[in-house]
Design a protein around this motif. Structure first.
Motif, PDB file in Angstrom:
ATOM      1  N   LEU A 610       0.823  -1.197   0.000  1.00 15.98           N
ATOM      2  CA  LEU A 610       0.000   0.000   0.000  1.00 15.98           C
ATOM      3  C   LEU A 610       0.862   1.254   0.000  1.00 15.98           C
ATOM      4  CD1 LEU A 610      -2.733  -1.035   2.579  1.00 15.98           C
ATOM      5  CD2 LEU A 610      -3.040  -0.753   0.121  1.00 15.98           C
ATOM      6  N   GLU A 611       0.322   2.297  -0.613  1.00 17.66           N
ATOM      7  CA  GLU A 611       0.991   3.588  -0.616  1.00 17.66           C
ATOM      8  C   GLU A 611       1.196   4.075   0.814  1.00 17.66           C
ATOM      9  OE1 GLU A 611      -0.255   8.170  -1.781  1.00 17.66           O
ATOM     10  OE2 GLU A 611      -1.217   6.491  -2.795  1.00 17.66           O
ATOM     11  N   PRO A 612       2.347   4.694   1.121  1.00 17.26           N
ATOM     12  CA  PRO A 612       2.566   5.191   2.479  1.00 17.26           C
ATOM     13  C   PRO A 612       1.415   6.079   2.933  1.00 17.26           C
ATOM     14  CG  PRO A 612       4.579   5.336   1.192  1.00 17.26           C
ATOM     15  CD  PRO A 612       3.501   4.914   0.239  1.00 17.26           C
ATOM     16  N   GLY A 613       1.007   5.874   4.162  1.00 20.87           N
ATOM     17  CA  GLY A 613      -0.121   6.603   4.707  1.00 20.87           C
ATOM     18  C   GLY A 613      -1.396   5.799   4.725  1.00 20.87           C
ATOM     19  N   ARG A 614      -1.485   4.779   3.847  1.00 21.15           N
ATOM     20  CA  ARG A 614      -2.647   3.898   3.848  1.00 21.15           C
ATOM     21  C   ARG A 614      -2.371   2.724   4.792  1.00 21.15           C
ATOM     22  NH1 ARG A 614      -3.201   6.189  -1.301  1.00 21.15           N
ATOM     23  NH2 ARG A 614      -5.393   6.562  -1.879  1.00 21.15           N
ATOM     24  N   LEU A 615      -3.251   2.528   5.760  1.00 23.40           N
ATOM     25  CA  LEU A 615      -3.027   1.529   6.802  1.00 23.40           C
ATOM     26  C   LEU A 615      -4.188   0.559   6.869  1.00 23.40           C
ATOM     27  CD1 LEU A 615      -1.827   3.905   9.676  1.00 23.40           C
ATOM     28  CD2 LEU A 615      -0.390   2.630   8.063  1.00 23.40           C
ATOM     29  N   VAL A 616      -3.876  -0.719   7.107  1.00 27.38           N
ATOM     30  CA  VAL A 616      -4.883  -1.725   7.429  1.00 27.38           C
ATOM     31  C   VAL A 616      -4.947  -1.791   8.953  1.00 27.38           C
ATOM     32  CG1 VAL A 616      -5.567  -4.139   7.259  1.00 27.38           C
ATOM     33  CG2 VAL A 616      -4.500  -3.008   5.307  1.00 27.38           C
ATOM     34  N   LEU A 617      -6.029  -1.287   9.537  1.00 23.93           N
ATOM     35  CA  LEU A 617      -6.145  -1.163  10.987  1.00 23.93           C
ATOM     36  C   LEU A 617      -6.734  -2.395  11.642  1.00 23.93           C
ATOM     37  CD1 LEU A 617      -7.488   2.507  10.993  1.00 23.93           C
ATOM     38  CD2 LEU A 617      -5.132   1.745  11.315  1.00 23.93           C
ATOM     39  N   GLY A 618      -7.496  -3.166  10.909  1.00 19.19           N
ATOM     40  CA  GLY A 618      -8.063  -4.415  11.414  1.00 19.19           C
ATOM     41  C   GLY A 618      -8.088  -5.421  10.288  1.00 19.19           C
ATOM     42  N   ALA A 619      -7.359  -6.526  10.417  1.00 21.98           N
ATOM     43  CA  ALA A 619      -7.205  -7.478   9.329  1.00 21.98           C
ATOM     44  C   ALA A 619      -8.562  -8.014   8.866  1.00 21.98           C
ATOM     45  CB  ALA A 619      -6.312  -8.631   9.770  1.00 21.98           C
ATOM     46  N   ARG A 621     -11.637 -10.268   8.236  1.00 17.54           N
ATOM     47  CA  ARG A 621     -12.098 -11.386   9.044  1.00 17.54           C
ATOM     48  C   ARG A 621     -13.600 -11.546   8.896  1.00 17.54           C
ATOM     49  NH1 ARG A 621     -14.470 -10.029  14.050  1.00 17.54           N
ATOM     50  NH2 ARG A 621     -14.611  -7.783  14.406  1.00 17.54           N
ATOM     51  N   ALA A 622     -14.071 -12.735   9.234  1.00 20.66           N
ATOM     52  CA  ALA A 622     -15.502 -13.005   9.243  1.00 20.66           C
ATOM     53  C   ALA A 622     -16.090 -12.522  10.562  1.00 20.66           C
ATOM     54  CB  ALA A 622     -15.758 -14.499   9.063  1.00 20.66           C
ATOM     55  N   THR A 623     -17.298 -11.997  10.524  1.00 20.59           N
ATOM     56  CA  THR A 623     -17.986 -11.568  11.730  1.00 20.59           C
ATOM     57  C   THR A 623     -19.193 -12.461  11.970  1.00 20.59           C
ATOM     58  OG1 THR A 623     -19.585 -10.044  10.723  1.00 20.59           O
ATOM     59  CG2 THR A 623     -17.351  -9.211  11.097  1.00 20.59           C
ATOM     60  N   ALA A 624     -19.687 -12.414  13.197  1.00 19.30           N
ATOM     61  CA  ALA A 624     -20.832 -13.245  13.553  1.00 19.30           C
ATOM     62  C   ALA A 624     -22.111 -12.769  12.878  1.00 19.30           C
ATOM     63  CB  ALA A 624     -21.013 -13.251  15.070  1.00 19.30           C
ATOM     64  N   ARG A 625     -22.079 -11.603  12.268  1.00 21.83           N
ATOM     65  CA  ARG A 625     -23.253 -11.087  11.574  1.00 21.83           C
ATOM     66  C   ARG A 625     -23.310 -11.517  10.117  1.00 21.83           C
ATOM     67  NH1 ARG A 625     -24.704  -4.975  13.647  1.00 21.83           N
ATOM     68  NH2 ARG A 625     -25.230  -5.537  15.772  1.00 21.83           N
ATOM     69  N   GLY A 626     -22.429 -12.420   9.734  1.00 23.30           N
ATOM     70  CA  GLY A 626     -22.465 -12.931   8.373  1.00 23.30           C
ATOM     71  C   GLY A 626     -21.792 -12.048   7.355  1.00 23.30           C
ATOM     72  N   THR A 627     -20.856 -11.205   7.807  1.00 21.18           N
ATOM     73  CA  THR A 627     -20.117 -10.366   6.877  1.00 21.18           C
ATOM     74  C   THR A 627     -18.635 -10.717   6.938  1.00 21.18           C
ATOM     75  OG1 THR A 627     -19.765  -8.593   8.502  1.00 21.18           O
ATOM     76  CG2 THR A 627     -21.763  -8.481   7.155  1.00 21.18           C
ATOM     77  N   PHE A 628     -17.911 -10.265   5.928  1.00 25.45           N
ATOM     78  CA  PHE A 628     -16.455 -10.372   5.893  1.00 25.45           C
ATOM     79  C   PHE A 628     -15.942  -8.948   5.794  1.00 25.45           C
ATOM     80  CE2 PHE A 628     -12.245 -11.526   4.184  1.00 25.45           C
ATOM     81  CZ  PHE A 628     -11.934 -12.576   5.032  1.00 25.45           C
ATOM     82  N   ALA A 629     -15.173  -8.496   6.812  1.00 21.70           N
ATOM     83  CA  ALA A 629     -14.912  -7.063   6.983  1.00 21.70           C
ATOM     84  C   ALA A 629     -13.433  -6.774   7.166  1.00 21.70           C
ATOM     85  CB  ALA A 629     -15.695  -6.527   8.180  1.00 21.70           C
ATOM     86  N   VAL A 630     -13.056  -5.535   6.864  1.00 25.60           N
ATOM     87  CA  VAL A 630     -11.706  -5.033   7.085  1.00 25.60           C
ATOM     88  C   VAL A 630     -11.823  -3.572   7.511  1.00 25.60           C
ATOM     89  CG1 VAL A 630     -11.394  -4.301   4.682  1.00 25.60           C
ATOM     90  CG2 VAL A 630      -9.384  -4.794   6.088  1.00 25.60           C
ATOM     91  N   THR A 631     -10.919  -3.128   8.389  1.00 23.77           N
ATOM     92  CA  THR A 631     -10.895  -1.734   8.823  1.00 23.77           C
ATOM     93  C   THR A 631      -9.627  -1.071   8.305  1.00 23.77           C
ATOM     94  OG1 THR A 631     -12.145  -2.253  10.825  1.00 23.77           O
ATOM     95  CG2 THR A 631     -10.968  -0.162  10.792  1.00 23.77           C
ATOM     96  N   VAL A 632      -9.794   0.038   7.589  1.00 26.38           N
ATOM     97  CA  VAL A 632      -8.676   0.750   6.977  1.00 26.38           C
ATOM     98  C   VAL A 632      -8.824   2.237   7.291  1.00 26.38           C
ATOM     99  CG1 VAL A 632      -8.418  -0.946   5.119  1.00 26.38           C
ATOM    100  CG2 VAL A 632      -9.962   0.996   4.808  1.00 26.38           C
ATOM    101  N   ASN A 633      -7.886   3.039   6.767  1.00 30.99           N
ATOM    102  CA  ASN A 633      -7.990   4.490   6.953  1.00 30.99           C
ATOM    103  C   ASN A 633      -8.044   5.207   5.609  1.00 30.99           C
ATOM    104  OD1 ASN A 633      -5.332   4.274   6.080  1.00 30.99           O
ATOM    105  ND2 ASN A 633      -4.571   5.869   7.466  1.00 30.99           N
ATOM    106  N   PHE A 634      -8.574   4.528   4.585  1.00 28.37           N
ATOM    107  CA  PHE A 634      -8.621   5.125   3.254  1.00 28.37           C
ATOM    108  C   PHE A 634      -9.902   4.720   2.538  1.00 28.37           C
ATOM    109  CE2 PHE A 634      -5.988   1.311   3.283  1.00 28.37           C
ATOM    110  CZ  PHE A 634      -6.574   0.513   2.316  1.00 28.37           C
ATOM    111  N   THR A 635     -10.220   5.461   1.494  1.00 27.72           N
ATOM    112  CA  THR A 635     -11.392   5.191   0.672  1.00 27.72           C
ATOM    113  C   THR A 635     -10.954   4.598  -0.663  1.00 27.72           C
ATOM    114  OG1 THR A 635     -11.347   7.425  -0.259  1.00 27.72           O
ATOM    115  CG2 THR A 635     -12.639   7.095   1.749  1.00 27.72           C
ATOM    116  N   GLY A 636     -11.919   4.183  -1.491  1.00 20.86           N
ATOM    117  CA  GLY A 636     -11.592   3.655  -2.804  1.00 20.86           C
ATOM    118  C   GLY A 636     -12.486   2.496  -3.187  1.00 20.86           C
ATOM    119  N   THR A 637     -11.976   1.658  -4.085  1.00 24.91           N
ATOM    120  CA  THR A 637     -12.728   0.523  -4.610  1.00 24.91           C
ATOM    121  C   THR A 637     -12.225  -0.775  -3.988  1.00 24.91           C
ATOM    122  OG1 THR A 637     -13.181   1.645  -6.693  1.00 24.91           O
ATOM    123  CG2 THR A 637     -13.345  -0.748  -6.695  1.00 24.91           C
TER     124      THR A 637
END
Length: 643
Positions: A610-619, A621-637
């Motif tokens: 990733l370009e410097p400054g873009r961070l993956v804050l939470g790897a 993972r699957a959640t108990a609500r039936g989603t697969f999620a990631v936490t980052v500090n950037f927008t995009g596709t």
């Protein structure tokens, strides 16, 4: 319920840190080069009976500097003084600008309530080391303030700057004030310590204001208060580096610790606050994000318990721990851990997305009650942690042996503990949402009032044999009888969108804005964030690039933020991207990819690209609500694929 397994590890680490920090300063100094010895330069007294007209005081060194009033006093009568400003114009001597033009430097000490250049202040010094040397002579005394210029560069000072009351024996209560603007004569910013640490041993009240520490080694700020007094830390920031063990450490067993507007990131531990049995420990308006552990607060009763038989212990009045508007999120291990001997109150605070990068089943917020007391959590969010959301260990009076009146066991419980949770949100954690571990008394009562504990891997809560009283109010704004509660809850603002329409972000009434598409895919923009957000689906035939062979497209979306223009990176912000997992798909085979402008990047396997400054804050993972999620500090596709 990871607190049972892991909560003692930070305590042991913290105690080791304390034992090292409490070594005499001379012992600690052996670990590196000792600071240079500075010989104080004193202004000689005027000879008795002298008029000042014929006697000229000797010059004590090339670096001798005088304040404006002192310089004027030494001149023969009738001497004309003209001060020119940057434009070459005459400046009246009475103005602050004139004083600033005459007196240059980076550090001053002044009596309490007096600004640099005023009566009783030291002359301006070119370094803190020079100022400490001057103050060590005892010519200046009483309560006062050390002012440090906002243009301070660290020249003349080593990597560790020490203020020791035993050397500065004539000084009493002390304020260390950064951000002094010499030209304007006001505090207008912060003082930056680049690669430097500040170590203070003080026996009176101590206040630190407007300081920033960039990549310090070992510790940004270390304060030891052997004889008590109040230690206050205000508007301090620590940006840690590879060598930063702790952003801020305060040890004050006999007084209070008051922290406001403290921000720490990139440290092994954001902040450690050690108080005594009767200390009030308060943290407000502060953030501890992106550290190993976020925040550790301890009231240690080791030297404070009264003597007497184990069955007849009369505990003195205990201090309190209070957290207000505190965020401890995206830390590798735990968010916040509180070891208390008195009441604990946490309001309007968030402890989320912790533990995912540290490999430990860490919780969002853990509280250990060594003595009976009340725990009140009001408007607390502890969601998406690898361990549990909140854990409370109620010893009910069980003090470990060797630290108090009893020996050979625990001080027996003398009463129960009451835990009250109002308007809490403990969702999507890797263990339970909330749990309680009791001591031997089995007299703990847990009151749940409008609490969400949804989507946790091992259930909503586990309170053991405690009495659970669950209530539902008409609104979180409704007051709990007998208690003053905040008048405003901060839930997430959920908005259903079709695709692409702008949605205004409201961080006054909400903790974040969640945009959700009809298929269930959603993006949460957590506060602080401002402007307008948008979310649109990205079908397979509308992707910006071709997927690698072997990957199967499942879903795609584009998340955007506009605040006077496109915002692609949110420094200090959080964006949670979640895809609805299709029926029959295995989370073990899923991945979330991000389009970096030229290629697809796997946010788990190839985040280093990733370009410097873009961070993956939470790897991802699957959640108990039936989603697969990631936490980052950037927008995009982003796209969800099956490997």
């Amino acid at each position: 319920m990871s607190f049972q397994k892991h909560a003692w590890l930070p305590l042991c680490i913290a105690l080791v840190v304390v034992s090292q920090l409490l070594l005499p300063a001379g012992v600690r100094a052996q670990e590196g080069d000792p600071p240079p010895q500075v010989t104080p330069t004193e202004i000689p007294p005027e000879p008795e009976g002298g008029t000042g007209e014929s006697e000229e005081p000797p010059v004590t060194g090339a670096e001798q500097s005088l304040s404006v009033p002192e310089a004027l006093d030494l001149l023969p009568q009738g001497t004309g003084i003209v001060v020119l400003n940057a434009e070459g114009q005459t400046e009246p001597l009475a103005t602050q600008e004139a004083a600033s033009l005459v007196a240059s430097g980076v550090a001053w000490w002044c009596p309490a309530g007096v600004a640099p250049g005023g009566a009783g202040c030291t002359p301006p010094e070119d370094s803190l080391t020079d100022l400490v040397g001057l103050l060590g002579g005892g010519a200046y005394s009483g309560d006062g303030t050390i002012y440090i210029a906002d243009a301070y560069t660290g020249l003349g000072d080593g990597p560790v700057i020490t203020l020791d009351n035993s050397a500065l024996f004539a000084l009493d209560a002390l304020t260390v004030q950064g951000g002094w603007n010499v030209g304007a004569g006001v505090v207008s910013g912060v003082t930056v310590f680049d690669g430097q640490s500040l170590e203070i041993v003080w026996n009176d009240d101590l206040t630190l204001n407007d300081l920033l520490f960039y990549e310090p080694s070992a510790v940004g700020v270390l304060v030891e208060a052997p004889l008590g007094g109040t230690v206050a830390v205000n508007d301090v920031t620590v940006v840690g580096g590879e060598l930063t063990a702790t952003g801020v450490t305060v040890i004050n067993f006999s007084g209070d610790i008051l922290v406001d507007d403290l921000t720490v990131s990139g440290s092994e531990v954001g902040a450690i606050l050690f108080g005594g049995l009767e200390s009030d420990l308060q943290v407000s308006n502060s953030q501890f994000n992106g550290n190993g552990d976020g925040l550790i607060v301890m009231q240690l009763p080791f030297a404070d318990l009264p003597a007497g038989g184990a069955e007849e212990v009369a505990f003195p009045a205990a201090g309190t721990i209070t957290l207000s508007n505190v965020v401890a999120s995206n830390n590798a291990f735990g968010g916040a851990i509180l070891y208390a001997t008195g009441d604990v109150t946490v309001t309007d605070s968030s402890f989320s997305n912790n533990g995912w990068t540290g490999g430990d089943l860490a919780d969002g917020l853990d509280i250990a009650m060594f003595l009976p007391g009340n725990v009140q959590l009001v408007y607390v969010d502890a969601s998406n942690n690898r361990g549990s959301g909140v854990g409370v260990m109620a010893f009910g009076g069980g003090i470990p042996v060797g630290v108090g009146a009893a020996a050979g066991g625990l001080v027996p419980p003398v009463d129960g503990t009451t835990v009250t949770v109002v308007c809490g949100t403990f969702n999507d954690n890797g263990d339970v949402g909330f749990y309680l571990v009791e001591g031997d008394a089995d007299t703990t009562t847990v009151n749940f009032i409008d609490v969400e504990t949804n989507g946790n891997a091992y259930g909503p809560y586990d309170v053991g044999s405690a009495t659970l009283v669950a209530m539902v109010l008409d609104s979180c704004d409704e007051a709990l009888p007998g208690q003053d509660l905040p008048v405003q809850a901060l839930p997430l603002h959920w908005v259903e969108v079709l695709g692409g329409e702008p949605v205004g972000l409201d961080c006054v009434h909400y903790s974040g804005t969640a945009l959700r598409l009809p298929v269930g895919d959603r993006v949460i923009f957590y506060c602080p964030a401002s402007g307008t957000a948008s979310l649109a689906p990205r079908p397979f035939d509308d992707l910006p690039g071709v997927l690698a062979p072997g990957l199967t497209y499942l879903s795609g979306l584009s998340a955007g933020l506009d605040n006077g223009g496109p915002v692609t990176i949110l420094p200090g912000g959080q964006v949670n991207v979640a895809f609805q997992v299709p029926e029959g798909a295995s989370p073990a085979d899923l991945a979330i990819l991000y389009w970096d402008g030229s290629a697809w990047v796997d946010l788990e396997a190839e985040a280093v690209r990733l370009e410097p400054g873009r961070l993956v804050l939470g790897a991802p993972r699957a959640t108990a609500r039936g989603t697969f999620a990631v936490t980052v500090n950037f927008t995009g596709t982003f796209v969800l694929v099956q490997k």
